[in-house]
Motif scaffolding. Structure first.
Motif, PDB file in Angstrom:
ATOM      1  N   ASP A   1       0.840  -1.192   0.000  1.00 15.42           N
ATOM      2  CA  ASP A   1       0.000   0.000   0.000  1.00 15.42           C
ATOM      3  C   ASP A   1       0.880   1.249   0.000  1.00 15.42           C
ATOM      4  OD1 ASP A   1      -1.914   1.899   0.256  1.00 15.42           O
ATOM      5  OD2 ASP A   1      -2.728   1.189   2.155  1.00 15.42           O
ATOM      6  N   PRO A   2       0.871   2.042  -1.083  1.00 15.02           N
ATOM      7  CA  PRO A   2       1.763   3.193  -1.182  1.00 15.02           C
ATOM      8  C   PRO A   2       1.169   4.478  -0.616  1.00 15.02           C
ATOM      9  CG  PRO A   2       0.627   2.903  -3.263  1.00 15.02           C
ATOM     10  CD  PRO A   2       0.101   1.828  -2.326  1.00 15.02           C
ATOM     11  N   THR A   3      -0.082   4.449  -0.185  1.00 14.97           N
ATOM     12  CA  THR A   3      -0.741   5.680   0.241  1.00 14.97           C
ATOM     13  C   THR A   3      -0.330   6.061   1.651  1.00 14.97           C
ATOM     14  OG1 THR A   3      -2.663   4.434   1.011  1.00 14.97           O
ATOM     15  CG2 THR A   3      -2.721   5.259  -1.242  1.00 14.97           C
ATOM     16  N   TYR A   4      -0.336   7.383   1.916  1.00 10.65           N
ATOM     17  CA  TYR A   4       0.007   7.895   3.230  1.00 10.65           C
ATOM     18  C   TYR A   4      -1.269   8.133   4.033  1.00 10.65           C
ATOM     19  CZ  TYR A   4       4.671   8.679   1.356  1.00 10.65           C
ATOM     20  OH  TYR A   4       5.901   8.509   0.793  1.00 10.65           O
ATOM     21  N   GLY A   5      -1.136   8.093   5.345  1.00  8.41           N
ATOM     22  CA  GLY A   5      -2.295   8.350   6.189  1.00  8.41           C
ATOM     23  C   GLY A   5      -2.251   7.503   7.439  1.00  8.41           C
ATOM     24  N   ASN A   6      -3.247   7.719   8.302  1.00  6.81           N
ATOM     25  CA  ASN A   6      -3.320   6.950   9.534  1.00  6.81           C
ATOM     26  C   ASN A   6      -4.336   5.828   9.392  1.00  6.81           C
ATOM     27  OD1 ASN A   6      -5.962   8.074  10.013  1.00  6.81           O
ATOM     28  ND2 ASN A   6      -4.943   9.944  10.714  1.00  6.81           N
ATOM     29  N   LEU A   7      -4.552   5.109  10.485  1.00  6.60           N
ATOM     30  CA  LEU A   7      -5.470   3.972  10.465  1.00  6.60           C
ATOM     31  C   LEU A   7      -6.836   4.326  11.042  1.00  6.60           C
ATOM     32  CD1 LEU A   7      -3.043   1.106  11.587  1.00  6.60           C
ATOM     33  CD2 LEU A   7      -3.795   1.692   9.270  1.00  6.60           C
ATOM     34  N   ARG A   8      -7.117   5.625  11.152  1.00  2.00           N
ATOM     35  CA  ARG A   8      -8.414   6.047  11.656  1.00  2.00           C
ATOM     36  C   ARG A   8      -9.437   6.033  10.524  1.00  2.00           C
ATOM     37  NH1 ARG A   8      -6.724  10.093  14.150  1.00  2.00           N
ATOM     38  NH2 ARG A   8      -7.041  11.667  12.551  1.00  2.00           N
ATOM     39  N   PRO A   9     -10.531   5.290  10.669  1.00  2.00           N
ATOM     40  CA  PRO A   9     -11.517   5.211   9.579  1.00  2.00           C
ATOM     41  C   PRO A   9     -12.203   6.552   9.326  1.00  2.00           C
ATOM     42  CG  PRO A   9     -11.832   3.440  11.184  1.00  2.00           C
ATOM     43  CD  PRO A   9     -10.877   4.405  11.793  1.00  2.00           C
ATOM     44  N   VAL A  10     -12.488   6.823   8.087  1.00  2.00           N
ATOM     45  CA  VAL A  10     -13.263   8.011   7.724  1.00  2.00           C
ATOM     46  C   VAL A  10     -14.724   7.805   8.112  1.00  2.00           C
ATOM     47  CG1 VAL A  10     -13.990   9.500   5.816  1.00  2.00           C
ATOM     48  CG2 VAL A  10     -11.682   8.511   5.818  1.00  2.00           C
ATOM     49  N   HIS A  11     -15.185   6.567   7.969  1.00  2.00           N
ATOM     50  CA  HIS A  11     -16.566   6.207   8.318  1.00  2.00           C
ATOM     51  C   HIS A  11     -16.524   5.078   9.347  1.00  2.00           C
ATOM     52  CE1 HIS A  11     -18.026   8.537   4.870  1.00  2.00           C
ATOM     53  NE2 HIS A  11     -17.044   7.990   4.181  1.00  2.00           N
ATOM     54  N   PRO A  12     -16.276   5.420  10.620  1.00  2.00           N
ATOM     55  CA  PRO A  12     -16.057   4.370  11.630  1.00  2.00           C
ATOM     56  C   PRO A  12     -17.241   3.425  11.806  1.00  2.00           C
ATOM     57  CG  PRO A  12     -16.318   6.536  12.659  1.00  2.00           C
ATOM     58  CD  PRO A  12     -16.149   6.769  11.201  1.00  2.00           C
ATOM     59  N   TRP A  13     -18.465   3.925  11.732  1.00  2.00           N
ATOM     60  CA  TRP A  13     -19.624   3.060  11.954  1.00  2.00           C
ATOM     61  C   TRP A  13     -19.819   2.088  10.797  1.00  2.00           C
ATOM     62  CZ3 TRP A  13     -20.996   2.558  16.657  1.00  2.00           C
ATOM     63  CH2 TRP A  13     -20.909   3.638  17.541  1.00  2.00           C
ATOM     64  N   TRP A  14     -19.601   2.563   9.573  1.00  2.00           N
ATOM     65  CA  TRP A  14     -19.711   1.670   8.422  1.00  2.00           C
ATOM     66  C   TRP A  14     -18.602   0.624   8.462  1.00  2.00           C
ATOM     67  CZ3 TRP A  14     -24.002   1.113   6.104  1.00  2.00           C
ATOM     68  CH2 TRP A  14     -24.846   2.183   5.810  1.00  2.00           C
ATOM     69  N   VAL A  15     -17.390   1.042   8.831  1.00  5.39           N
ATOM     70  CA  VAL A  15     -16.270   0.101   8.931  1.00  5.39           C
ATOM     71  C   VAL A  15     -16.555  -0.939  10.017  1.00  5.39           C
ATOM     72  CG1 VAL A  15     -13.834  -0.131   9.567  1.00  5.39           C
ATOM     73  CG2 VAL A  15     -14.543   1.707   8.034  1.00  5.39           C
ATOM     74  N   ALA A  16     -17.130  -0.484  11.134  1.00  7.28           N
ATOM     75  CA  ALA A  16     -17.454  -1.414  12.218  1.00  7.28           C
ATOM     76  C   ALA A  16     -18.513  -2.417  11.783  1.00  7.28           C
ATOM     77  CB  ALA A  16     -17.936  -0.632  13.442  1.00  7.28           C
TER      78      ALA A  16
END
Length: 317
Positions: free
Chosen positions: A54-69
């Motif tokens: 995965d070459p993209t930068y960023g953190n592991l915080r979901p943009v849509h936490p409820w959908w990810v959950a």
């Protein structure tokens, strides 16, 4: 290229079917929770190798936490329910019920994706659900936990596929992969305290095969979708009913009855019609069924398709 893509898809679903035979054998000794736990555990190094790409930068915080959950929950529920169904029902019957997933994807895409579904696809869903009733035969036969589990597996797989269509453009693929994997291993680790059965070396080999076959089959599916048109590749999933009949007869002394074959034929026809309508365009904007790239019922296959997605492309599952 379309011929090569079709052949790769057929090979992928043959591997999936062999994967399910191993699951059915393991299910005679182990609970589905233990099978999911070990196959997820063995999937970990395979998927980690994909994550480092995965070459993209960023953190592991979901943009849509409820959908990810919610999707992560589906990723845990779907294989667990499917594995239980494989251990308790004939292969052909399980596949017939799992084939209802495209019908459920079409239904769920209306409220979640805002998909406009025309009258013909609605009728196809209704007809397909009638096929499900023929397979299940409520009233004529006693419904078992296996029937409910197969339908639950199809529902969870459909929901997680639609969620990926909704949030896949905005979420990093590492997030879409890592959270379900961690939740799956963590959840099943807790359950292991109550259902663990001692594992022999040959059983470990079986768990490893489940993980490896799910991983390899999904990679083949991703390549086939890359090479060929989705409208030609997607219908290849229904070839599994042939393997189900063959493996059932040869390995498990299972002979599918007329109702199962008839119901499966109706469900498959409905699914093919929906795929054809999406391929034609018209009112379909999201084409959620065509963009579902994996079966969604094995621990490895639920996540590998996101790993293979190229940057800036739709995240398909």
């Amino acid at each position: 290229m379309n011929l090569k893509a079709t052949l790769l898809a057929l090979l992928a679903f043959a591997i999936y079917s062999t994967h399910d035979v191993v699951v059915k054998n393991l299910g005679s000794t182990f609970t589905p929770f233990q099978i999911v736990f070990f196959s997820s555990l063995f999937s970990f190094p395979l998927i980690t190798l994909m994550l480092v790409r995965d070459p993209t930068y960023g953190n592991l915080r979901p943009v849509h936490p409820w959908w990810v959950a919610l999707r992560s929950l589906c990723v845990v529920v779907s294989p667990t329910a499917a594995f239980y169904a494989f251990s308790t029902l004939p292969l052909a019957q399980v596949y017939a019920l799992l084939f209802s997933a495209p019908l459920l994807i079409t239904i769920l895409s209306i409220p979640i994706l805002g998909e406009k579904v025309g009258i013909f696809r609605i009728l196809a869903v209704v007809v397909g659900l009638c096929g499900v009733l023929i397979v299940v035969r409520p009233g004529a036969t006693s419904l078992s936990g296996g029937h409910f589990s197969a339908l639950l597996a199809a529902s969870a797989a459909a929901l997680q596929s639609v969620i990926v269509r909704k949030i896949g453009r905005e979420e990093r693929r590492v997030v879409l992969m890592l959270y379900p994997l961690l939740i799956s291993v963590a959840t099943m680790s807790v359950v292991m305290a109550f259902v663990y059965v001692p594992v022999e070396l040959e059983d470990l080999a079986g768990f490893a095969i489940v993980a490896l076959f799910g991983f390899v089959a999904t990679l083949l599916m991703v390549v086939s979708y890359t090479l060929g048109e989705a409208a030609l590749v997607a219908p290849m999933q229904y070839s599994q009913i042939i393997w189900a009949v063959l493996f059932g007869v040869l390995l498990f002394d299972e002979t599918p009855d007329v109702a199962t074959l008839l119901g499966a034929a109706i469900i498959v026809a409905s699914g093919l019609f929906i795929i054809a309508r999406e391929a034609m365009g018209g009112t379909s904007e999201q084409t959620p069924v065509l963009r579902t790239r994996s079966r969604g019922i094995s621990p490895g296959s639920l996540r590998v398709s996101q790993a293979m997605r190229r940057p800036k492309r739709d995240a398909d599952d």
